[in-house]
Enzyme design. Structure first.
Site, PDB file in Angstrom:
ATOM      1  N   TRP A   1       0.811  12.011   8.514  1.00  0.00           N
ATOM      2  CA  TRP A   1       0.260  12.081   7.166  1.00  0.00           C
ATOM      3  C   TRP A   1      -0.108  13.550   6.887  1.00  0.00           C
ATOM      4  CZ3 TRP A   1      -4.305  14.036   5.362  1.00  0.00           C
ATOM      5  CH2 TRP A   1      -4.529  13.830   3.994  1.00  0.00           C
TER       6      TRP A   1
ATOM      7  N   ASP B   1      -3.401   7.446 -11.929  1.00  0.00           N
ATOM      8  CA  ASP B   1      -3.216   7.009 -10.537  1.00  0.00           C
ATOM      9  C   ASP B   1      -4.177   5.856 -10.245  1.00  0.00           C
ATOM     10  OD1 ASP B   1      -3.117   7.442  -7.401  1.00  0.00           O
ATOM     11  OD2 ASP B   1      -1.545   8.733  -8.212  1.00  0.00           O
ATOM     12  N   ASP B   2      -4.563   5.720  -8.992  1.00  0.00           N
ATOM     13  CA  ASP B   2      -5.437   4.656  -8.519  1.00  0.00           C
ATOM     14  C   ASP B   2      -6.745   4.618  -9.340  1.00  0.00           C
ATOM     15  OD1 ASP B   2      -6.508   2.724  -6.904  1.00  0.00           O
ATOM     16  OD2 ASP B   2      -6.311   3.868  -5.058  1.00  0.00           O
TER      17      ASP B   2
ATOM     18  N   ARG C   1      -7.804   1.529   5.574  1.00  0.00           N
ATOM     19  CA  ARG C   1      -8.231   1.869   4.223  1.00  0.00           C
ATOM     20  C   ARG C   1      -8.756   0.598   3.532  1.00  0.00           C
ATOM     21  NH1 ARG C   1      -5.493   4.434  -1.059  1.00  0.00           N
ATOM     22  NH2 ARG C   1      -6.752   6.308  -1.237  1.00  0.00           N
TER      23      ARG C   1
ATOM     24  N   ASP D   1       3.039   2.649  -4.470  1.00  0.00           N
ATOM     25  CA  ASP D   1       2.446   3.164  -3.231  1.00  0.00           C
ATOM     26  C   ASP D   1       2.446   2.100  -2.130  1.00  0.00           C
ATOM     27  OD1 ASP D   1       1.134   4.973  -1.572  1.00  0.00           O
ATOM     28  OD2 ASP D   1      -0.358   5.508  -3.088  1.00  0.00           O
TER      29      ASP D   1
ATOM     30  N   CYS E   1       6.085   6.130  -3.073  1.00  0.00           N
ATOM     31  CA  CYS E   1       5.007   6.839  -2.384  1.00  0.00           C
ATOM     32  C   CYS E   1       4.539   5.909  -1.279  1.00  0.00           C
ATOM     33  CB  CYS E   1       3.887   7.102  -3.404  1.00  0.00           C
ATOM     34  SG  CYS E   1       2.371   7.789  -2.719  1.00  0.00           S
TER      35      CYS E   1
ATOM     36  N   ASP F   1       0.837  13.913   0.682  1.00  0.00           N
ATOM     37  CA  ASP F   1      -0.458  14.143   0.029  1.00  0.00           C
ATOM     38  C   ASP F   1      -0.941  15.565   0.265  1.00  0.00           C
ATOM     39  OD1 ASP F   1      -0.710  11.652  -1.095  1.00  0.00           O
ATOM     40  OD2 ASP F   1      -1.832  10.796   0.575  1.00  0.00           O
TER      41      ASP F   1
HETATM   42  C1  GLA Z   1      -2.057   7.515  -1.662  1.00  0.00           C
HETATM   43  C2  GLA Z   1      -1.134   8.436  -2.440  1.00  0.00           C
HETATM   44  C3  GLA Z   1      -1.928   9.351  -3.316  1.00  0.00           C
HETATM   45  C4  GLA Z   1      -2.787   8.521  -4.250  1.00  0.00           C
HETATM   46  C5  GLA Z   1      -3.670   7.587  -3.444  1.00  0.00           C
HETATM   47  C6  GLA Z   1      -4.422   6.637  -4.342  1.00  0.00           C
HETATM   48  O1  GLA Z   1      -2.785   8.233  -0.732  1.00  0.00           O
HETATM   49  O2  GLA Z   1      -0.315   9.165  -1.576  1.00  0.00           O
HETATM   50  O3  GLA Z   1      -1.078  10.196  -4.060  1.00  0.00           O
HETATM   51  O4  GLA Z   1      -1.962   7.784  -5.108  1.00  0.00           O
HETATM   52  O5  GLA Z   1      -2.909   6.807  -2.531  1.00  0.00           O
HETATM   53  O6  GLA Z   1      -5.246   5.780  -3.651  1.00  0.00           O
END
Ligand code: GLA
Length: 694
Positions: free
Chosen positions: A172, A336-337, A413, A448, A496, A518
């Site tokens: 990672w 995003d999230d 997570r 993701d 992703c 990331d």
């Molecule tokens: C992963 C993705 C990030 C982001 C987070 C959101 O880590 O690689 O870019 O989207 O999830 O939780």
């Protein structure tokens, strides 16, 4: 015709290479190298390649076989293993026939005793020197199951002279780093476990004799199109013979074929280039472009709000970012999230894909309208294969996750993996996505996958064969992506997986771009992008310009350097724009406009990793050339310049020797530029320059 069969010899011809196999009893590779004429085939078959080292008891005399079945005296690592109902655990396959259909050759093998048929499939992708291989194993019996214990896509004999293997390893935050190592006697093995491609390696390797360079030398490489657990091993026998097996991982693999049932493996693409690593990479890019990717206009410049707001999503906050993003020329705004119910942190919410009405009063539509009014399209993050224990979905369907009833359900997570191999779960995932895309004006999804599969149990698997999940999860993932694509052809999908955990040709062929890491420190990113370019094309590689200080290394870099790094693929911006100065906006708007002018060449042209004279440590340069040779762009990244070093001479490639190019205030022929190079000014610790040759 790319395929001719003369007697027992099949010749698979690409534009610059030949793959020649013999179909007599077993299937043996006679030649995978420069193109040969059909007249040479008889000679090849009369003098098949033989290992030059000591005869080894561990190798059957029939080395170079295209499938290594477990059983008998062949003690090489098998690519195929099965157990029959009476307990026999060896296979004994013989060629039963073949047929040619267009650019495809299918060789049928059958077991000498048991009702097992194995078809070896070969497809010639002549225009990029690729041979695709996969196999289909079928239980042709009427009463008993056959257990497949190993079912790789291909085994391939490699030249004995191959002594070095190049591969993309990582973790990672550092997913696609290139390394090259001398091959040991014995095995060199890479794999991805946990039901996904993994962060630690890509299913790709390249072999050479230790002397190939960026611009010269023979390179044999292979790339697997599979997003589940996989393995590849390059193995040298005691006699010197080299072969590689590549395909789905056989760890915990047991696929029971019932009578009449078959299993098709993923494809592995094999590519031979006589002209070095750069040429090999460009052929890989061509292969993806011509045979895997959709034909699309250049990908839009996107903004993604993850690094700016994390889970702290709100209508006003996102609107403010969108206003600022629009000012610099962003075309696609991605939330995003953090947008859905319960998602205030990574502890809860996954699985409940409804907008959080407190964060986004009125749901997604008011935000989407504002984004649209600002002239941008709208994108959304999802992680549909996952669930938090703290979610309505999990409370309702605790049996939907992979688990062994007697073991704790391990969380990473704070999340669990949905058993996508189950049809009801696959239906849920498809209808969730379909519902979102149907109800809202969404042009892009970022898909993701933030943890591997563990506790790989499936208590009520209908065949009593829970190990099917390793195949079923990925097959259902692919089918959902394909259905979505067919139903919503205008929606772009970004792959992703906690950064770049799902980089492989299977995913690249079913999505439009990939988030490769990331790690958004541009300095590290130069290395990751260099690695990525070996095997995958630039229009699939998204890169964001983020804040001045990298969250991962604490390193500062200039806005221009950050842009130059991200402009080398699909440009994205992920910085917290609320902290930008007026000068930042002006600089960024200029660079975005420049990117839009260049991106057709960056995303669809030919890419060269070019050198410097003299070779200079800490410098990387990448060049893009339009297909017609009329225009070219060079990005130069220089690190840790000292003692007054203030320029670097780069050696452009791929120019038309007879054309004149404007650069550095003059006009020079392509021939002259290639011979003498171009001096580009660059100084400092993390410095960059971008130039065009017109
Ligand atoms: C992963 C993705 C990030 C982001 C987070 C959101 O880590 O690689 O870019 O989207 O999830 O939780």
């Amino acid at each position: 015709m790319p395929i001719t069969v003369t007697g027992d010899v099949a010749h698979l011809a690409t534009e610059h290479s030949s793959y020649v196999i013999e179909l007599a009893g077993s299937v043996r590779l006679l030649h995978w190298d420069d193109a040969v004429a059909d007249d040479d085939l008889a000679m090849l078959s009369a003098h098949p390649p033989r290992p030059t080292g000591l005869a080894s008891a561990s190798l059957a005399p029939s080395g170079h076989t295209e499938i290594v079945g477990y059983g008998g005296l062949d003690l090489r690592s098998p690519s195929f293993a099965a157990e029959f109902a009476d307990g026999t655990r060896s296979v004994d396959l013989a060629v039963a026939g073949h047929r040619v259909s267009g650019d495809e050759l299918i060789v049928e093998l059958t077991d000498r005793v048991y009702p097992l048929s194995v078809q070896l499939h070969y497809r010639v992708r002549a225009d990029c020197d690729v041979i695709e291989r996969w196999l289909v194993a079928r239980n042709t019996g009427e009463t008993d199951d056959i257990s497949l214990r190993s079912c790789l896509s291909a085994d391939v004999a490699l030249p004995e002279a191959g002594t070095r293997v190049s591969y993309l390893h990582g973790a990672w935050g550092g997913e696609t780093r290139l390394d090259a190592v001398p091959l040991p006697s014995g095995r060199f093995e890479l794999d991805g476990r946990g039901g996904y491609t993994s962060h630690r390696a890509r299913p790709w390797f390249a072999l050479d004799d230790g002397h190939a360079t960026e611009t010269a030398g023979a390179v044999w490489s292979a790339s697997l199109a599979w997003t589940g657990s996989w393995r590849l091993a390059v193995e040298r026998g005691g006699d010197g013979a080299l072969h590689a097996g590549i395909g789905m991982h056989d760890l915990d693999f047991d696929y029971r074929l019932s009578p009449g049932e078959s299993l098709q493996t993923p494809r592995v693409a094999l590519l031979y280039s006589a002209a070095g690593f750069g040429d090999s990479s460009r052929r890989w890019h061509d292969y993806a472009r011509r045979h895997l990717l959709r034909k699309l206009p250049p990908r839009p410049v996107l903004y993604n709000s993850w690094e700016a707001t994390a889970f702290d999503v709100s209508l006003d906050g996102q609107t403010e970012l969108a206003r600022r993003a629009a000012r610099i020329g962003v075309e696609l705004f991605v939330v995003d999230d953090g947008w859905f119910v319960g998602r205030t942190s990574d502890h809860a919410g996954l699985g409940d894909w409804r907008p959080d009405q407190q964060k986004l009063p009125g749901g997604l539509d008011p935000l989407i309208s504002r984004v649209r009014e600002l002239g941008m399209s709208f994108g959304l993050w999802v992680e549909p294969e996952m669930v938090n224990a703290d979610s309505e979905l999990y409370r309702e369907h605790p049996d939907w996750v992979y688990h062994f009833p007697t073991r704790p359900r391990s969380e990473r997570r704070h999340q669990l993996v949905l058993n996508l191999a189950r049809d009801d779960v696959a239906d849920f995932v498809y209808s969730t996505l379909d519902g979102l895309l149907r109800a809202h004006d969404i042009s892009f999804i970022k898909w993701d996958f933030n943890r591997p599969i563990a506790d790989a149990g499936w208590p009520d698997e209908p065949h009593g064969n829970p190990q099917r999940l390793w195949v079923g999860h990925v097959e259902n993932l692919y089918s959902i992506l394909e259905r979505l694509r067919a139903a919503y052809p205008d929606v772009l999908i970004e792959a992703c997986a906690g950064g770049g955990g799902r980089i492989d040709l299977g995913m690249i062929g079913r999505t439009d771009q990939v988030w490769i890491s990331d790690n958004t420190d541009p300095y590290d990113r130069v290395e990751l992008q260099y690695g990525y370019s070996q095997a995958y094309p630039p229009e699939t590689m998204v890169s964001w310009v983020t804040d001045e200080v990298s969250h991962i290394n604490g390193r500062s870099s200039s806005l221009e350097y950050r842009f130059h790094v991200s402009m080398a693929g699909v440009l994205g911006i992920g910085a917290d724009l609320t902290g930008w100065t007026e000068q930042d906006f002006t600089t960024a708007a200029g660079l975005v406009a420049q990117y839009k002018d260049w991106r057709e060449i960056i995303q669809h042209g030919r890419q060269y990793r070019i050198g410097t004279v003299p070779a200079t440590d800490g410098v990387r340069a990448v060049q893009y050339v339009a297909d017609d040779g009329a225009r070219s762009i060079i990005f130069l990244y220089a690190h840790g310049r000292s003692f007054g070093e203030n320029s670097v001479r780069v050696m452009p490639a791929g120019l038309d020797p007879d054309r004149s190019y404007r650069c550095n205030g003059g006009c020079f022929s392509g021939r002259l530029l290639a011979a003498h190079g171009i001096d580009l000014p660059v100084r400092g610790d993390t410095a960059s320059t971008a130039v065009t040759l017109d």
